[in-house]
Design an enzyme around this catalytic site. Structure first.
Site, PDB file in Angstrom:
ATOM      1  N   CYS A 117      13.747  10.551   6.757  1.00 51.92           N
ATOM      2  CA  CYS A 117      13.617   9.976   8.100  1.00 51.92           C
ATOM      3  C   CYS A 117      14.888  10.157   8.927  1.00 51.92           C
ATOM      4  O   CYS A 117      14.820  10.349  10.130  1.00 51.92           O
ATOM      5  CB  CYS A 117      13.171   8.526   8.045  1.00 51.92           C
ATOM      6  SG  CYS A 117      14.248   7.489   7.056  1.00 51.92           S
ATOM      7  N   LYS A 146       0.847  -1.202   0.000  1.00 47.20           N
ATOM      8  CA  LYS A 146       0.000   0.000   0.000  1.00 47.20           C
ATOM      9  C   LYS A 146       0.876   1.244   0.000  1.00 47.20           C
ATOM     10  O   LYS A 146       1.565   1.522   0.986  1.00 47.20           O
ATOM     11  CB  LYS A 146      -0.910   0.037   1.222  1.00 47.20           C
ATOM     12  CG  LYS A 146      -2.046   1.042   1.019  1.00 47.20           C
ATOM     13  CD  LYS A 146      -2.581   1.646   2.286  1.00 47.20           C
ATOM     14  CE  LYS A 146      -1.888   2.916   2.656  1.00 47.20           C
ATOM     15  NZ  LYS A 146      -2.070   4.040   1.736  1.00 47.20           N
ATOM     16  N   GLU A 196       9.751   1.115  10.847  1.00 43.59           N
ATOM     17  CA  GLU A 196      10.769   2.183  10.758  1.00 43.59           C
ATOM     18  C   GLU A 196       9.999   3.485  10.927  1.00 43.59           C
ATOM     19  O   GLU A 196       9.207   3.864  10.071  1.00 43.59           O
ATOM     20  CB  GLU A 196      11.489   2.104   9.410  1.00 43.59           C
ATOM     21  CG  GLU A 196      12.849   2.792   9.437  1.00 43.59           C
ATOM     22  CD  GLU A 196      12.793   4.253   9.049  1.00 43.59           C
ATOM     23  OE1 GLU A 196      12.378   5.070   9.911  1.00 43.59           O
ATOM     24  OE2 GLU A 196      13.148   4.567   7.907  1.00 43.59           O
ATOM     25  N   GLU A 235       9.166  14.656  15.940  1.00 44.39           N
ATOM     26  CA  GLU A 235       9.642  14.737  14.568  1.00 44.39           C
ATOM     27  C   GLU A 235       8.745  15.705  13.789  1.00 44.39           C
ATOM     28  O   GLU A 235       7.537  15.498  13.709  1.00 44.39           O
ATOM     29  CB  GLU A 235       9.588  13.345  13.927  1.00 44.39           C
ATOM     30  CG  GLU A 235      10.132  13.334  12.519  1.00 44.39           C
ATOM     31  CD  GLU A 235      10.103  11.950  11.891  1.00 44.39           C
ATOM     32  OE1 GLU A 235       9.061  11.269  11.998  1.00 44.39           O
ATOM     33  OE2 GLU A 235      11.111  11.554  11.293  1.00 44.39           O
TER      34      GLU A 235
END
Ligand code: ADP
Length: 494
Positions: free
Chosen positions: A299, A188, A264, A398
């Site tokens: 990331c 997906k 992750e 983040e």
């Protein structure tokens, strides 16, 4: 890439996208579609299926059948390798088209996207393809009256849920080892970066991958993604994305079939600059690129600068100069160094972090604003915030945007404590000419990768994975196979 080629590809109409299930294009079972909006100028590029739970089930059943009947895992390793290598060749042959399509969809600057997306995906698929026939089982050192054969077998059906920042790169980190291991996959893509992965799946069919081995279903995370996560027919779930979604996936696994979940989840990576850094000019340049390239939507971005107090003011000034010299704008201009923020939603989130810091009295040393609004696109100026406190939200969470916070430190111990004062542990950077200090700190910094006297370098030969709330398991390198190959023992009485 040549400018004329980019412009030719930019002007191409994009036909409506489809799911790819059992090797065949499908629309949503209820005909629903989602508009694909370009962050470059806010225009609608095309549509894609707004996948339903039924669509996801169809794809999972297809992957289940393809795994169970051995149409892929039952092939000789050399045959699987040949198909995967052909696929890598096709990705490379279509790299320019894939790169521009991806940039129109997600806004990454073309210079970076061309290398990091199709070319890196081709390299990743090739790396794992080449490994297919080099993985051996083991004979265990048992007593002489028994023989213990340890086989490595594909785990089964893999559900892969991937994000929008580098869809081909991160997608291929999952697809390469999963398919090389003999697994089948339902993938997906993210709502705002699906087009290139649909195209990638079509190229896999063109390369000879049997239908049903790699299926793509587009649509919303809470529908398509949730169905994959809750399915009893998915054996392993691999994910890159937010911590909030990662938690939901683990819950879904616990409530369904206890499928293995590998996450992750990004980071808040410290980039630590000591006064004895070998070259402060290089450190400032690389550190700026390490947070501002792709508008911070990376990331491993070095989003928390920790700088030794005696060089704090000087280094911040150098960083501000680098930030202000960065060319932000049209991601299809090869000179652009930071393209568009992926979506209005993401941009609003980035600006909210900055507003909160501003309201709390922190110093916005540069940036902090939306720019180029007249283009209709979503752009943000590289932003540096000083005078922050350790528990500020912009220091702890983040942002996933072009926002750098700066904190001073005095001693090595203080630098380590600040670096580790985070729930995340994905990456870190360390600038020092003192080799002993570099080794000492490497051992103590809680992160999956510590860059020394650089920031952000990597290649497919080294693993990437986080500790703490940055996730578990590793993408890339031969260690990536651990997620997709099960150990199974034959115990034979002699
Ligand atoms: P981001 O905030 O960076 O978009 P997300 O975690 O929301 O990160 O998105 C990463 C991927 O996870 C996307 O493909 C998205 O569609 C998917 N996703 C989002 N919510 C869910 C969910 N509830 N279940 C499964 N997948 C989801």
């Amino acid at each position: 890439m040549e400018t004329t080629r980019i412009e030719e590809l930019r002007s191409r109409a994009i036909p409506p996208a489809s799911h790819l299930i059992e090797g065949t294009p499908h629309q949503a079972s209820d005909g629903g579609t989602l508009n694909v909006v370009s962050p470059i100028d806010g225009s609608i590029l095309t549509t894609m299926p707004k996948g339903t739970r039924d669509d996801a089930r169809l794809a999972i059943r297809s992957a289940r059948r393809a795994f169970d009947d051995g149409r892929w895992s039952g092939l000789a390793p050399s045959s699987r390798k040949k198909i995967l290598l052909k696929w890598a060749d096709l990705i490379e042959a279509n790299a320019e088209e894939l790169a521009v399509l991806g940039v129109r969809d997600n806004g990454t600057e073309i210079g970076m996207a061309y290398k990091a997306e199709p070319l890196s995906a081709a390299g990743t698929i090739r790396y794992f393809a080449e490994a297919v026939d080099k993985i051996y089982g083991e004979i265990a050192p048992t007593a002489p009256d028994a023989l213990g054969l340890v086989h490595k077998q594909p785990v089964g059906v893999v559900g892969a849920i991937v994000p929008w920042n580098f869809p081909l790169m991160i997608g291929s980190w999952k697809l390469g080892p999963a398919l090389a291991a003999g697994c089948t996959v339902v993938l997906k893509p993210a709502e705002t970066a699906s087009l290139t992965l649909v195209r990638l799946a079509q190229l896999a069919i063109d390369a000879g991958l049997p239908p049903g081995v790699f299926n793509v279903v587009t649509g919303e995370g809470a529908v398509v993604g949730a169905e994959i996560a809750e399915s009893h027919d998915v054996d392993v779930l691999v994910f890159t994305g937010s911590g909030a979604t990662g938690r939901r996936l683990m819950e879904a696994s616990a409530k369904s079939n206890l499928k293995r979940v590998y996450l992750e989840l990004g980071g808040k990576s410290p980039n630590i600059v000591f006064a004895d850094a070998p070259d402060l000019t290089a450190a400032a340049k690389v550190s700026a690129a390490g947070i501002f390239r792709n508008s911070g939507q990376v990331c491993v971005a070095g989003s928390r600068l920790l700088v030794q107090r005696e060089i704090h003011d000087k280094f911040v000034e150098m960083l501000v100069q680098n930030a202000e010299a960065m060319w932000v704008g049209d991601p299809l201009d090869p000179n652009t160094q930071a393209g568009a923020v992926n979506s209005e939603h993401q941009l609003a989130q980035n600006l909210a972090f900055v507003d909160e810091a501003r309201t709390a009295g922190r110093t916005i040393a540069t940036g902090g604003t939306r720019i180029l609004q007249e283009t209709g696109g979503t752009y943000m100026a590289p932003t540096i915030i000083t005078g922050v406190q350790p528990d500020d939200r912009v220091v702890c969470e983040e942002v996933f945007g072009p926002v750098l916070t700066v904190q001073p430190f005095d001693t090595e111990e203080e630098a380590i404590a600040l670096a580790n004062a985070s729930k995340f542990g994905l990456a870190a950077g360390l600038w020092t000419a003192d080799l002993s200090r570099a080794h000492r700190m490497f051992a103590k910094i809680q992160a999956g990768v510590v860059h020394v006297n650089t920031y952000g370098g990597a290649d497919i030969t080294v693993p990437l994975g986080g500790v703490k709330q940055s996730g578990n398991g590793h993408d890339k390198s031969l260690h990536a196979f651990d997620k997709y190959l099960d150990l199974k023992t034959a115990w034979i009485k002699l």
